[in-house]
Design a protein around this motif. Structure first.
Motif, short mmCIF file in Angstrom:
data_model
loop_
_atom_site.label_atom_id
_atom_site.label_comp_id
_atom_site.label_asym_id
_atom_site.label_seq_id
_atom_site.Cartn_x
_atom_site.Cartn_y
_atom_site.Cartn_z
N PHE A 1 0.83 -1.20 0.00
CA PHE A 1 0.00 0.00 0.00
C PHE A 1 0.87 1.26 0.00
N VAL A 2 1.89 1.27 0.87
CA VAL A 2 2.77 2.43 0.96
C VAL A 2 3.44 2.70 -0.38
N PHE A 3 3.97 1.66 -1.02
CA PHE A 3 4.71 1.84 -2.26
C PHE A 3 3.81 2.06 -3.47
N SER A 4 2.53 1.78 -3.32
CA SER A 4 1.59 2.02 -4.43
C SER A 4 1.20 3.49 -4.53
N LEU A 5 1.48 4.26 -3.48
CA LEU A 5 1.06 5.65 -3.42
C LEU A 5 2.18 6.59 -3.86
N THR A 6 1.80 7.67 -4.50
CA THR A 6 2.77 8.72 -4.79
C THR A 6 3.05 9.49 -3.50
N GLU A 7 4.11 10.28 -3.50
CA GLU A 7 4.41 11.08 -2.31
C GLU A 7 3.27 12.02 -1.97
N ASN A 8 2.66 12.61 -2.98
CA ASN A 8 1.55 13.52 -2.73
C ASN A 8 0.36 12.79 -2.13
N GLN A 9 0.07 11.59 -2.64
CA GLN A 9 -1.02 10.80 -2.08
C GLN A 9 -0.75 10.43 -0.62
N ARG A 10 0.48 10.02 -0.33
CA ARG A 10 0.81 9.68 1.05
C ARG A 10 0.65 10.88 1.97
N SER A 11 1.08 12.04 1.49
CA SER A 11 0.98 13.23 2.34
C SER A 11 -0.47 13.56 2.67
N LEU A 12 -1.40 13.21 1.79
CA LEU A 12 -2.82 13.48 2.04
C LEU A 12 -3.48 12.43 2.92
N LEU A 13 -2.83 11.29 3.08
CA LEU A 13 -3.42 10.18 3.84
C LEU A 13 -2.77 10.00 5.21
N ILE A 14 -1.83 10.88 5.55
CA ILE A 14 -1.13 10.78 6.83
C ILE A 14 -1.61 11.86 7.78
N ASP A 15 -1.82 11.50 9.04
CA ASP A 15 -2.09 12.49 10.08
C ASP A 15 -0.77 13.20 10.37
N PRO A 16 -0.64 14.49 10.06
CA PRO A 16 0.66 15.16 10.16
C PRO A 16 1.13 15.38 11.59
N ILE A 17 0.26 15.19 12.57
CA ILE A 17 0.62 15.38 13.97
C ILE A 17 0.99 14.05 14.62
#
Length: 331
Positions: free
Chosen positions: A171-187
């Motif tokens: 799942f992690v490697f299927s996502l682009t960096e931008n997609q990961r940034s939108l799916l992560i809780d930044p805190i």
């Protein structure tokens, strides 16, 4: 303030970091254990594993801070990665012309002491640092520098471990960096609700094909309102991160964790027998009952409620959104 210059191998660094998939990816217990030990060993406010990438430094693991990234141009680690093998040590930032008027010195977290050991990938490319931060100036001996190098080597040993093949890693490697940034809780450093549901959907499909089960363990801060009223929003982040780190530290390999807000976390565990799920829940209850969080000189217990849901057979055919909604009705 001096902005860090780019290393001559910046393009190579970017490719190495992309290959590792560590940027904008969830915190991991294997790195948290090292930063936690380093923070305790050196008795500093914070210890972090940073990935210095493009315009950002991403905190893959952190103790003592409430953000997951900062701008590279104001970072201390941007300077530290230029050292290759030796740690960059700033014993008093107010007496160092490179950092004296840096926003991280003048404002929060008011850095006074910094020590950063460059961390390399398995091919010797520096990707970031293991660093220590404190709000008061301090000396850093020859022995301290060697200890920090050793902690850095522990991080590198973990990075060199072969990536296990799991639904989570794919799942992690299927996502682009931008997609990961939108799916992560930044805190919190975990998947947010959208990320959790996207991962869960893949886990449900995988378990259905393999005729396995999927267990969801829901951990909720039962004392959230009390803690919020007593400590305020700024400190409640410490309790949320503390809760997530304990859950991560107890999960089996391949399990994922997502946040449904500052007071609610869901772990997704596939293929676990019922007795192991029960044992994991009891282990979590025991840890939370025994551990006390100390934040800015104040100690407090973190009370939690734990519920779980195990799906198999036809139950795996539902959507992730339906499953999460069903889980939240268990209170």
């Amino acid at each position: 303030m001096q902005k860090p210059v780019l290393p001559i191998n910046e393009d190579e660094r970017s490719r190495a970091i992309q290959k590792l998939g560590m940027i904008y990816s969830p915190s991991e217990a294997r790195f948290d254990r090292i930063t936690r030990l380093a923070c305790r060993h050196f008795d500093t406010d914070s210890a972090l594993l940073t990935i210095v990438y493009k315009e950002t430094q991403w905190f893959k693991s952190l103790q003592g801070l409430s953000v997951c990234s900062t701008d590279r141009e104001i970072s201390f680690c941007g300077h530290a990665i230029l050292n290759e093998d030796e740690p960059l040590v700033v014993e008093n930032a107010l007496q160092d012309s490179r950092f004296v008027d840096n926003p991280l010195v003048m404002e929060g977290p008011k850095i006074r002491f910094y020590a950063g050991q460059p961390v390399k990938d398995p091919f010797g490319v520096v990707i970031g640092t293991l660093c220590l931060i404190d709000s008061v100036p301090r000396s850093f001996s020859k022995e301290d520098r060697q200890d920090l190098r050793d902690f850095g080597r522990l991080v590198e040993a973990e990075i060199a471990q072969p990536m296990e093949d799991s639904v989570l890693s794919r799942f992690v490697f299927s996502l682009t960096e931008n997609q990961r940034s939108l799916l992560i809780d930044p805190i919190i450093g975990s998947w947010n609700r959208r990320g959790l549901e996207a991962l869960l959907q893949l886990e449900l499909q995988h378990a259905s094909r393999k005729n396995e089960n999927v267990s969801l363990i829901w951990v909720k801060l039962s004392s959230f309102d009390l803690l919020l009223n007593r400590f305020g929003h700024e400190r409640i982040v410490d309790f949320s991160k503390f809760t997530a780190s304990i859950i991560r530290d107890n999960l089996p390999k391949g399990a994922g964790i997502g946040s449904l807000g500052a007071d609610s976390f869901v772990a997704v565990c596939s293929g676990m027998p019922a007795d192991l799920v029960s044992r994991l829940i009891e282990q979590l209850k025991l840890q939370f009952s025994q551990l006390t969080l100390e934040t800015h000189g104040v100690k407090a217990l973190v009370d939690v409620e734990i519920h779980y849901l195990t799906l198999s057979g036809q139950d795996l055919k539902g959507t992730a959104v339906q499953v999460v909604d069903k889980l939240l009705t268990l209170v």
